[in-house]
Write a protein that holds these residues in place. Sequence first.
Motif, short mmCIF file in Angstrom:
data_model
loop_
_atom_site.label_atom_id
_atom_site.label_comp_id
_atom_site.label_asym_id
_atom_site.label_seq_id
_atom_site.Cartn_x
_atom_site.Cartn_y
_atom_site.Cartn_z
N ARG A 50 0.81 -1.21 0.00
CA ARG A 50 0.00 0.00 0.00
C ARG A 50 0.85 1.27 0.00
NH1 ARG A 50 -5.21 -0.39 1.95
NH2 ARG A 50 -4.87 1.27 3.44
N LEU A 103 -1.29 4.72 -0.90
CA LEU A 103 -2.50 4.57 -0.08
C LEU A 103 -2.12 4.67 1.38
CD1 LEU A 103 -4.81 1.75 -1.52
CD2 LEU A 103 -5.11 4.22 -1.60
N GLU A 104 -0.86 4.34 1.66
CA GLU A 104 -0.34 4.47 3.01
C GLU A 104 0.79 5.50 2.96
OE1 GLU A 104 -1.89 3.52 5.94
OE2 GLU A 104 -2.12 1.57 5.01
N ARG A 140 -14.17 2.03 3.89
CA ARG A 140 -12.94 2.71 3.50
C ARG A 140 -12.39 2.17 2.17
NH1 ARG A 140 -10.72 6.76 4.56
NH2 ARG A 140 -8.58 6.91 3.93
N GLU A 189 -10.45 3.82 -1.22
CA GLU A 189 -9.15 3.32 -1.66
C GLU A 189 -9.21 2.81 -3.09
OE1 GLU A 189 -7.95 0.50 1.29
OE2 GLU A 189 -7.34 2.07 2.70
N SER A 192 -7.14 4.62 -5.98
CA SER A 192 -6.08 3.86 -6.63
C SER A 192 -6.29 3.78 -8.14
CB SER A 192 -5.97 2.45 -6.02
OG SER A 192 -7.05 1.66 -6.43
#
Lengths: 243, 255
Positions: free
Chosen positions: A48, A53-54, B151, B155, B159
């Motif tokens: 991630r 995303l992280e 969530r 994401e 993405s």
Amino acid sequence: MDEVIRVKGLTKLFGQQAVLRGIDCAIQATEVVCVIGPSGSGKSTFLRCLNGLEEASGGEVLVHGVSVHGVKTDVDALRSEIGMVFQRFNLFPHKTVLENITLAPSKVRGLTPAQARVRACELLEKVGLLEKINAYPSQLSGGQQQRVAIARALAMQPRIMLFDEPTSALDPEMVGEVLAVMQALAEEGMTMVVVTHEMGFARQVADRVLFIDEGLVVEEGSPAAIFDHPQHERTRRFLSKVL
Amino acid sequence: MEQVLWFGWFRADIISQYAGLFWRGLQMTVVVTLICIVQGTALGLAVGLARVAEARHAPARQLCKYLLQWPAAVYVSFFRGTPLFVQILLIHFAVLPVFINPTDGLLISGEAARDLKQNYGAFLSGVVALTLNSGAYISEIFRAGIQSIDRGQVEASRSLGMSFPRTMYHIILPQAFRRMLPPLGNNAIAMLKDSSLISAIGLAELAYAARTVAGAYSRYWEPYLTISLMYWVLTLGLAYGVKKLEARYGRGDSR
């Protein structure tokens, strides 16, 4: 070969807890890298971090030379080149299969509806789900949903694909159909990073295997080297449990 | 006028004599409620988004916190933590004269201010107070609705390279809206009924009409029972409309 991903000293803290403790690695174009390791080892967090995303706590991730976590980085543009497939599919439940696949290509890439539809049909054909084009995600099995999710990611024509335990939420009889799609993708030369518990897939498809434990890359090498001649005690212990 | 008695006690002639007053009151109640529903929803959406706003890097991160999240939280806390009745009085008698005042109004002054205040003062204050009040409640409905969406949806969308606003617009809000419809409907019904409080500053809506009639005749059953039934019919209509919306937007939902 072209280096597409370069990870330098990547660390990640959740509160006080260090999940990643300094990961270094490089991934070349068309390479298929499988990331294995015990649960809680940080492998999903590592994945991630590759598309931001992280947030990273320290270190750097470069994708095509661009720093993923840089302040000035256009993270949306970067992500549009990196497809991601999730453990829980995360299809958009209020949209049909077709809409799931065409949304981002139309909005981000500016495809016309006709162009986006043609692309979606090609991809659905490829994952064997053309007849489900007008279905809603809730009408599909887990394996079908995951194949749609792969088609959705591919519709952006990414240069890299990330898979976060793509078969872990599936019933056993559906694992094969998803792995087959991924294998076909690998054979076409897609650059792939796959976090997985499917050791058979890793052995058969991966060019390289990373074994991550406690936030560090403990060992890496060809599937044969890792599975048949693991060098580290921790790798041996993990493999004895899962093989 | 001749007295008309229903069931031996209900003076129906009073109602028919003041039918025009009740009708104009009904129109005013409906107009005020509709305006406040539309404005309150827009305000609630903006404040709700402000409360969930986040940014990745400093200084945008700090700006989000101090210029969006905190002011939004204080606004919501104030308007939910004080009585609507007090808010109406405060806005009409204290806040409005600051902006619209014949001598030194910040927005409008002079003769125009006198006319405006005379003719539309109660309407303006009432609409502003009810909008601000309902905006606070609706922002909480939006916030809860947005935060109730898995969530993984954000994401997945991010993405794919979709920006935060696009993700909100195409993915999160359509799903959240379905879940928000029942509480939004409840809130609309509450607003319809709460609009009666604006009669306190002299807006000629339904409750004001009833008070006028009651004052003229010293009879209370007839006017108040009449407007009770009118409010009831209106709330039933609203509830029916919300149900229709739920049926329409609930299609294709997996949850």
